[in-house]
Enzyme design. Structure first.
Site, PDB file in Angstrom:
ATOM      1  N   ASP A   1       1.045   7.233   1.217  1.00 29.80           N
ATOM      2  CA  ASP A   1       2.111   6.652   0.407  1.00 29.80           C
ATOM      3  C   ASP A   1       1.709   6.389  -1.039  1.00 29.80           C
ATOM      4  O   ASP A   1       0.539   6.200  -1.368  1.00 29.80           O
ATOM      5  CB  ASP A   1       2.639   5.348   1.038  1.00 29.80           C
ATOM      6  CG  ASP A   1       1.542   4.348   1.375  1.00 29.80           C
ATOM      7  OD1 ASP A   1       0.396   4.766   1.655  1.00 29.80           O
ATOM      8  OD2 ASP A   1       1.827   3.135   1.376  1.00 29.80           O
TER       9      ASP A   1
ATOM     10  N   GLU B   1       0.116   2.538   3.965  1.00 33.77           N
ATOM     11  CA  GLU B   1      -1.088   1.721   3.766  1.00 33.77           C
ATOM     12  C   GLU B   1      -0.845   0.661   2.718  1.00 33.77           C
ATOM     13  O   GLU B   1      -1.375  -0.456   2.814  1.00 33.77           O
ATOM     14  CB  GLU B   1      -2.274   2.613   3.359  1.00 33.77           C
ATOM     15  CG  GLU B   1      -3.614   1.896   3.300  1.00 33.77           C
ATOM     16  CD  GLU B   1      -3.839   1.125   2.004  1.00 33.77           C
ATOM     17  OE1 GLU B   1      -4.564   0.103   2.036  1.00 33.77           O
ATOM     18  OE2 GLU B   1      -3.294   1.536   0.962  1.00 33.77           O
ATOM     19  N   GLU B   2      -0.045   0.996   1.702  1.00 29.98           N
ATOM     20  CA  GLU B   2       0.189   0.033   0.624  1.00 29.98           C
ATOM     21  C   GLU B   2       0.937  -1.209   1.102  1.00 29.98           C
ATOM     22  O   GLU B   2       0.845  -2.270   0.491  1.00 29.98           O
ATOM     23  CB  GLU B   2       0.962   0.698  -0.527  1.00 29.98           C
ATOM     24  CG  GLU B   2       0.234   1.837  -1.209  1.00 29.98           C
ATOM     25  CD  GLU B   2      -1.059   1.438  -1.900  1.00 29.98           C
ATOM     26  OE1 GLU B   2      -1.387   0.233  -1.915  1.00 29.98           O
ATOM     27  OE2 GLU B   2      -1.752   2.333  -2.410  1.00 29.98           O
TER      28      GLU B   2
ATOM     29  N   HIS C   1      -3.545   0.737  -8.828  1.00 25.52           N
ATOM     30  CA  HIS C   1      -2.253   0.039  -8.862  1.00 25.52           C
ATOM     31  C   HIS C   1      -1.794  -0.240 -10.295  1.00 25.52           C
ATOM     32  O   HIS C   1      -1.011  -1.148 -10.537  1.00 25.52           O
ATOM     33  CB  HIS C   1      -2.305  -1.275  -8.062  1.00 25.52           C
ATOM     34  CG  HIS C   1      -2.440  -1.067  -6.591  1.00 25.52           C
ATOM     35  ND1 HIS C   1      -1.809  -1.861  -5.650  1.00 25.52           N
ATOM     36  CD2 HIS C   1      -3.129  -0.131  -5.870  1.00 25.52           C
ATOM     37  CE1 HIS C   1      -2.121  -1.440  -4.428  1.00 25.52           C
ATOM     38  NE2 HIS C   1      -2.919  -0.388  -4.549  1.00 25.52           N
TER      39      HIS C   1
END
Length: 438
Positions: free
Chosen positions: A102, A169-170, A407
């Site tokens: 993702d 996963e995020e 991020h």
């Protein structure tokens, strides 16, 4: 000498001294050729077409197609959009290799020539820009690269290989969703599980393999602070939830500083706070979003219990009535235990990387924060699966000083060395854990 030549020389030396678990001494050459012909364009596709957590429909289709074409038995839709590919190759251990798929809700501003311009409606119903701001495009590209090399070298290993393309996963929810969807019942349960993360703060050509602690636990907590609306000029006529929430934010920090031992790491961060809608109006609600991190299960519970205690205590001290006490809601999906490597297996991979890639490829693990990883669900103690999670460098030495954090909209890595070394490490890792055929 560049990293490829240096590593190649070290591998040739290792052939005569340590021996190889597989006969093909041209692994790196094969991976480099594959990158020029296949993996490079595949990375470009994944990078330009990121998708948000639990919405990785096109990503999973492409990944499944790539793996199916290599002869793997592929199942889609595991845990939502997850992909599982299996190749059975005789007797031996089962090794799982995982890659997360993702992207993140950010508008890319990395300055690279192939930026993402994608937008997508998130699971909250809001349209958002999307980019691969954490390197998951590297991970899934390397998974395909490793799949190709393992399929081409079936005479050099024995056992069962399970490849996992993991969603979300995020949101630290995808691994658990796959486990709950029967990953270890519907498919061969692994003896070992390995995964890697590309790291912008590490130099290309290097690998970091922690022997134990890899990542912290993570819990998302929401607090709804209730009040009584009133005119901003008549605050005594209401209960101001903004003031209550502000006091809660400050008091939460005392949990870490005064409730847990000074040598025990812990973080409570209020990442979002929303309330009110006009200068002169006291609203009736404030919503807060919090992330909680720790390395120890007992500390984790102390932090979470402390949030309950502080929210209620502050409200009582500010004369909030019982029926308006703050609601503290622990997420049932955005939560993960710490990721901890199996020490003996991690040492086996460290030794293999040093012998078969380069004697100086390894760097000492340096934790700069309390990031979390839901790979932990694949290797929790109750599973009996021995896990190793490692990091691969993603930034050349002369660019490290300016490397943007993960991020960030400015995040970037150098795909060719990252994908190639990630692929090589996964192949060597898997073959180290799976004996060669007699």
């Amino acid at each position: 000498m560049n990293w490829k030549l240096r590593a190649c020389a070290a591998s040739l030396i290792a052939l005569g001294t340590a021996g190889m678990a597989f006969a093909d001494s041209d692994l790196r050459t094969a991976i480099d050729k594959d990158y020029q012909e296949n993996l490079g364009p595949l990375f470009e596709y994944f990078h330009q077409h990121p998708e948000l957590s639990f919405l990785e429909t096109e990503t999973s289709k492409r990944l499944a197609s790539e793996l199916r074409a290599l002869g793997y038995d592929v199942t889609e839709g595991v845990g939502g959009t997850g992909v599982v590919a299996v190749m059975k190759n005789g007797d031996g251990p089962t090794v799982l290799i995982r890659a997360d798929m993702d992207g993140l809700p950010l508008k890319e501003d990395s300055g690279v020539g192939n930026p993402s311009t994608v937008t997508q409606v998130d699971i909250d119903g809001i349209e958002k820009p999307v980019m691969h701001a954490c390197g998951h495009d590297v991970h899934i590209t390397s998974l395909v690269g490793a799949a190709r090399q393992m399929a081409a070298r079936k005479e050099d290993w024995s056992g069962t290989l399970v490849l996992v393309g993991q969603p979300a996963e995020e949101r630290i929810g995808g691994a658990r969703a796959m486990i709950q969807d029967g990953l270890y019942e519907r498919f061969p349960k692994p003896d070992y599980a390995i995964a890697f993360h590309v790291a912008a703060e590490l130099e290309t050509g290097t690998i970091e393999v922690p022997l134990e602690q890899v990542a912290s636990s993570s819990d998302s907590v929401d607090i709804i602070v209730h009040g009584v609306g009133a005119h901003g000029a008549y605050p005594h006529m209401g209960i101001d939830p903004v003031l209550v929430a502000s006091q809660i934010v400050v008091s939460l920090q005392s949990i870490v500083s005064r409730s847990i031992a000074p040598l025990e790491p812990g973080v409570i961060t209020v990442g979002a706070i929303h309330g009110g809608f006009k200068h002169n109006i006291i609203g009736d609600k404030v919503e807060m979003q919090i992330t909680v991190r720790s390395d120890d299960p007992e500390v984790r519970e102390e932090l979470l219990d402390g949030i309950d205690r502080v929210a209620r205590g502050v409200a009582i001290s500010m004369n909030v009535p019982e029926d308006l006490m703050p609601e503290v809601i622990r997420s049932e999906t955005e939560t993960t235990p710490p990721t901890i490597n199996d020490p003996a297996t991690a040492q086996r991979l460290r030794d293999a990387f040093a012998a078969r890639i380069s004697d100086d490829v390894l760097v000492d693990p340096q934790r700069g924060g309390m990031g979390a990883e839901d790979f932990a669900y694949f290797v929790t103690p109750d599973t009996g699966v021995k896990g190793v999670y490692f990091n691969v460098g993603g930034t050349p030495a002369d660019e490290l000083e300016n490397a943007a954090s993960h991020h960030s909209p400015f995040f970037r890595i150098w795909p060719e060395p990252s994908v190639e070394l990630g692929t090589e490490a996964m192949v060597i890792g898997a073959m180290t854990l799976m004996p060669a055929k007699d």
